[in-house]
Design a protein around this motif. Structure first.
Motif, PDB file in Angstrom:
ATOM      1  N   PHE A 221      -8.788  16.594   5.680  1.00 16.75           N
ATOM      2  CA  PHE A 221      -8.970  16.809   7.164  1.00 16.75           C
ATOM      3  C   PHE A 221      -9.030  15.261   7.921  1.00 16.75           C
ATOM      4  N   PHE A 222      -8.896  15.614   9.309  1.00 16.32           N
ATOM      5  CA  PHE A 222      -8.627  14.060   9.996  1.00 16.32           C
ATOM      6  C   PHE A 222      -9.746  13.980  10.844  1.00 16.32           C
ATOM      7  N   ASP A 223     -10.907  14.289  10.582  1.00 15.78           N
ATOM      8  CA  ASP A 223     -11.913  14.166  11.605  1.00 15.78           C
ATOM      9  C   ASP A 223     -13.038  12.894  10.654  1.00 15.78           C
ATOM     10  N   ASN A 224     -12.530  12.257   9.859  1.00 18.40           N
ATOM     11  CA  ASN A 224     -13.355  11.049   9.462  1.00 18.40           C
ATOM     12  C   ASN A 224     -14.506  11.394   8.471  1.00 18.40           C
ATOM     13  N   LYS A 225     -14.646  12.920   8.192  1.00 15.01           N
ATOM     14  CA  LYS A 225     -15.840  13.175   7.382  1.00 15.01           C
ATOM     15  C   LYS A 225     -15.719  12.924   5.772  1.00 15.01           C
ATOM     16  N   SER A 226     -14.625  12.221   5.536  1.00 13.34           N
ATOM     17  CA  SER A 226     -14.501  12.330   3.925  1.00 13.34           C
ATOM     18  C   SER A 226     -15.047  10.960   3.582  1.00 13.34           C
ATOM     19  N   LYS A 227     -15.938  11.082   2.711  1.00 13.54           N
ATOM     20  CA  LYS A 227     -16.628   9.640   2.099  1.00 13.54           C
ATOM     21  C   LYS A 227     -15.761   8.820   1.230  1.00 13.54           C
ATOM     22  N   PHE A 228     -14.695   9.811   0.836  1.00 12.42           N
ATOM     23  CA  PHE A 228     -13.362   9.139  -0.056  1.00 12.42           C
ATOM     24  C   PHE A 228     -12.653   8.700   0.617  1.00 12.42           C
ATOM     25  N   LYS A 229     -12.449   7.330   0.550  1.00  9.29           N
ATOM     26  CA  LYS A 229     -10.955   6.908   1.057  1.00  9.29           C
ATOM     27  C   LYS A 229     -10.306   5.918   0.178  1.00  9.29           C
ATOM     28  N   ILE A 230      -9.015   5.546   0.560  1.00  2.00           N
ATOM     29  CA  ILE A 230      -8.219   4.788  -0.573  1.00  2.00           C
ATOM     30  C   ILE A 230      -7.835   3.464   0.385  1.00  2.00           C
ATOM     31  N   VAL A 231      -8.332   2.323  -0.281  1.00  2.00           N
ATOM     32  CA  VAL A 231      -7.978   1.068   0.144  1.00  2.00           C
ATOM     33  C   VAL A 231      -6.868   0.558  -0.450  1.00  2.00           C
ATOM     34  N   ASP A 232      -5.944  -0.003   0.402  1.00  2.00           N
ATOM     35  CA  ASP A 232      -4.648  -0.357  -0.226  1.00  2.00           C
ATOM     36  C   ASP A 232      -4.144  -1.745   0.403  1.00  2.00           C
ATOM     37  N   GLY A 233      -4.705  -2.972  -0.238  1.00  2.37           N
ATOM     38  CA  GLY A 233      -4.729  -4.135   0.807  1.00  2.37           C
ATOM     39  C   GLY A 233      -5.367  -4.161   1.909  1.00  2.37           C
ATOM     40  N   ASN A 234      -4.906  -4.141   2.912  1.00  2.52           N
ATOM     41  CA  ASN A 234      -5.251  -4.179   4.316  1.00  2.52           C
ATOM     42  C   ASN A 234      -5.416  -2.800   4.881  1.00  2.52           C
ATOM     43  N   ASN A 235      -4.677  -2.051   4.217  1.00  2.00           N
ATOM     44  CA  ASN A 235      -4.535  -0.595   4.738  1.00  2.00           C
ATOM     45  C   ASN A 235      -5.715   0.236   4.193  1.00  2.00           C
ATOM     46  N   ILE A 236      -6.329   1.201   5.103  1.00  2.00           N
ATOM     47  CA  ILE A 236      -7.195   2.029   4.479  1.00  2.00           C
ATOM     48  C   ILE A 236      -6.698   3.536   5.152  1.00  2.00           C
ATOM     49  N   TYR A 237      -6.524   4.259   3.960  1.00  2.00           N
ATOM     50  CA  TYR A 237      -6.383   5.755   4.279  1.00  2.00           C
ATOM     51  C   TYR A 237      -7.511   6.609   3.951  1.00  2.00           C
ATOM     52  N   LYS A 238      -7.616   7.179   5.249  1.00  2.00           N
ATOM     53  CA  LYS A 238      -8.740   8.371   5.272  1.00  2.00           C
ATOM     54  C   LYS A 238      -8.452   9.932   5.216  1.00  2.00           C
ATOM     55  N   ASN A 239      -7.036   9.926   5.148  1.00  2.00           N
ATOM     56  CA  ASN A 239      -6.847  11.421   4.795  1.00  2.00           C
ATOM     57  C   ASN A 239      -5.422  11.735   3.958  1.00  2.00           C
ATOM     58  N   VAL A 240      -5.431  12.789   3.193  1.00  2.00           N
ATOM     59  CA  VAL A 240      -3.984  12.910   2.423  1.00  2.00           C
ATOM     60  C   VAL A 240      -2.757  12.655   2.862  1.00  2.00           C
ATOM     61  N   PHE A 241      -2.885  13.116   4.362  1.00  2.00           N
ATOM     62  CA  PHE A 241      -1.555  13.183   4.948  1.00  2.00           C
ATOM     63  C   PHE A 241      -1.062  11.684   5.192  1.00  2.00           C
ATOM     64  N   THR A 242      -1.639  10.883   5.724  1.00  2.00           N
ATOM     65  CA  THR A 242      -1.263   9.438   5.703  1.00  2.00           C
ATOM     66  C   THR A 242      -0.997   8.746   4.457  1.00  2.00           C
TER      67      THR A 242
END
Ligand SMILES: *[C@@H]1O[C@H](CO)[C@@H](O)[C@H](O)[C@H]1NC(C)=O
Ligand SMILES: *[C@@H]1O[C@H](CO)[C@@H](O)[C@H](O)[C@H]1NC(C)=O
Ligand SMILES: *[C@@H]1O[C@H](CO)[C@@H](O)[C@H](O)[C@H]1NC(C)=O
Ligand SMILES: *[C@@H]1O[C@H](CO)[C@@H](O)[C@H](O)[C@H]1NC(C)=O
Ligand SMILES: *[C@@H]1O[C@H](CO)[C@@H](O)[C@H](O)[C@H]1NC(C)=O
Length: 470
Positions: A221-242
């Motif tokens: 989902f896109f409402d930032n409720k996920s505690k799980f995120k993916i950090v890739d260098g300077n980029n942070i991914y908070k949802n599966v779409f991005t």
């Protein structure tokens, strides 16, 4: 006088357009309409739904003549698919020429607008690549392009939709690449599509990806409720779409096509048949997706983009393949009776509103076929008939976490008997299983709907074997 002025304006506008080389149109929001269900909406009803909701684009899965007819002079852009079962019979150029003459050229003449011709469908799907079925390749893409060019339709682009499993299972987008076993063929295809001006089309099913990767479902989902995120260098991914979008961008970049346009061929959230597949979650998913898309922020690797997409799907499909899971029958934003399931604002203005209901739908009478529940039946035979009824209809609401997962045995048998009876247009001969009886008392439970199907008046395409089912 007025006429002269307006003509002048038109000329001025035209010259501006030519001056800048192309009209820069914003991205489109389309919807898919799969017709794998026992009863389908009449095509003109669907046109009406799209117009009322301001939806500009639709993808259909077979270019059925009666469907195309309904879209004349509507300004809704259609994407058609040359399905693998069709391609299997294409032996020479003139086969595609004739088919596209009948299903594109003559409909353009009638005022139907086409956006893409999809050649084949998900050719590199992991579960089917080993089976060596005929599907998209450069040869078929080229034949299709050649036919469209011969009709002078340079703006109708050819491409092929791909599923996310064409990408490697990676932990970070920067590691993104195409699967080794298909890479060569994929790049050959990308090269052709890119050279002929088509986009890369990716189908994204977040509910599938989070379960396959073992991600927190909140990451969908896109409402930032996920505690799980993916950090890739300077980029942070908070949802599966991005995450998936940038994984594809990396794969394209590594292949040398880093600038290729990406269109999302299918994206959505199902409402039944699986854990977390619900109307609440679908509403939440689309709300976040549309808020995000409306901002045109793009992704870390492709910032400030307006992304085109087709949402899946207009209605449920109670005869769709169950290969990828029971939820495949429950993508509909509309129920099979034409009622919208939840709030969704296709204009992307975030209004709290349900789309309009389909007009002109007639439901069959309030009549259900149920199991009488008597204990003197031979249980082995009852179970046999129950399983037979399920196979012959749709019991995809039974799985763990689905809407009918906690019915009693008697209710389960009733559900199966009823689905078969409804999907067979309430034919009384189909309510002939052990202990079956007709009732006018609605057997639905608070969670589990025993549906009544709709009357369908659709005449399908002269019943051609190739297009009948869709
Ligand atoms: C596409 O078809 C044309 C006409 O048949 C042919 O000249 C051309 O080489 C083909 N291109 C590819 C990439 O197959
Ligand atoms: C994909 O990778 C994740 C870890 O990132 C792993 O848990 C999962 O099992 C993998 N799935 C497949 C099908 O390879
Ligand atoms: C989520 O966080 C991003 C920034 O990290 C922000 O731009 C966005 O508005 C947030 N979305 C919601 C729904 O809170
Ligand atoms: C129930 O039907 C099965 C299958 O026909 C048969 O083998 C079995 O003997 C029957 N049981 C009873 C109690 O009649
Ligand atoms: C099924 O589960 C729902 C909650 O998930 C509950 O409200 C309902 O009473 C249950 N029905 C039965 C027959 O157990």
């Amino acid at each position: 006088m007025y006429k002269t002025i307006s003509l002048l304006w038109v000329r001025l506008l035209m010259s501006l357009i030519f001056l800048f080389g192309e009209v820069h149109v914003s991205a489109f929001l389309g919807i898919t309409w799969g017709r794998s269900s026992a009863q389908t909406f009449v095509p003109s009803m669907v046109v009406d739904l799209l117009l009322q909701n301001g939806i500009s684009d639709m993808r259909i899965f077979q270019p059925s003549l009666n469907v195309l007819d309904a879209f004349a002079n509507t300004d809704i852009a259609i994407t058609i698919t040359l399905q693998p079962n069709y391609l299997a019979n294409v032996k020479e150029q003139k086969h595609i020429d004739n088919f596209l003459y009948e299903r594109v050229k003559s409909y353009v003449d009638k005022g139907v607008k086409f956006r893409y011709v999809y050649v084949g469908n998900e050719p590199f799907l992991k579960v089917t690549t080993s089976k060596k079925r005929v599907n998209a390749d450069v040869h078929f893409l080229n034949m299709t392009r050649y036919a469209l060019d011969s009709f002078n339709f340079p703006d109708i682009k050819v491409t092929t939709p791909h599923f996310t499993d064409c990408l490697l299972n990676v932990t970070k987008p920067s590691e993104g690449d195409f699967r080794e076993d298909i890479k060569e063929k994929m790049i050959e295809m990308i090269d052709y599509i890119d050279k002929t001006g088509g986009p890369f089309v990716l189908n994204i099913f977040p509910i599938y990806t989070v379960s396959r990767y073992g991600f927190d479902v909140e990451f969908s989902f896109f409402d930032n409720k996920s505690k799980f995120k993916i950090v890739d260098g300077n980029n942070i991914y908070k949802n599966v779409f991005t995450f998936l979008y940038d994984t594809l961008v990396s794969a394209l970049t590594k292949a040398g096509y880093g600038q290729m346009e990406i269109v999302i061929g299918q994206i959505g959230w199902p409402t039944d048949g699986y854990m977390s597949a619900s109307e609440e979650n679908a509403e939440r998913f689309y709300r976040g997706l549309f808020q995000y898309m409306a901002k045109k922020k793009g992704t870390p690797l492709r910032p400030n983009r307006d992304i085109s997409m087709y949402v899946i799907s207009l209605t449920d499909e109670n005869t769709n393949s169950l290969e990828s899971g029971a939820y495949m029958r429950h993508w509909g934003i509309y129920k099979l009776d034409g009622k919208p399931k939840y709030k969704i604002d296709f204009t992307m203005q975030d209004r709290e509103t349900k789309p309009t209901a389909a007009r002109g739908i007639v439901k069959m009478p309030k009549r259900w076929c149920v199991f009488d529940g008597k204990t003197d039946h031979n249980k082995t035979l009852v179970v046999q008939d129950y399983e037979y009824a399920c196979d012959d209809s749709d019991c995809s609401a039974f799985g763990a976490g689905a809407s009918c997962d906690n019915l009693s045995f008697v209710q389960q048998v009733s559900y199966a008997y009823n689905m078969r009876y409804q999907m067979e247009n309430q034919n009384q001969q189909k309510c002939n299983l052990i202990g079956a009886m007709l009732t006018t008392v609605n057997p639905s439970t608070p969670n589990c709907d025993f549906p009544i199907e709709i009357l369908t008046a659709e005449f399908v395409d002269g019943g051609s074997l190739l297009t009948k089912r869709f």
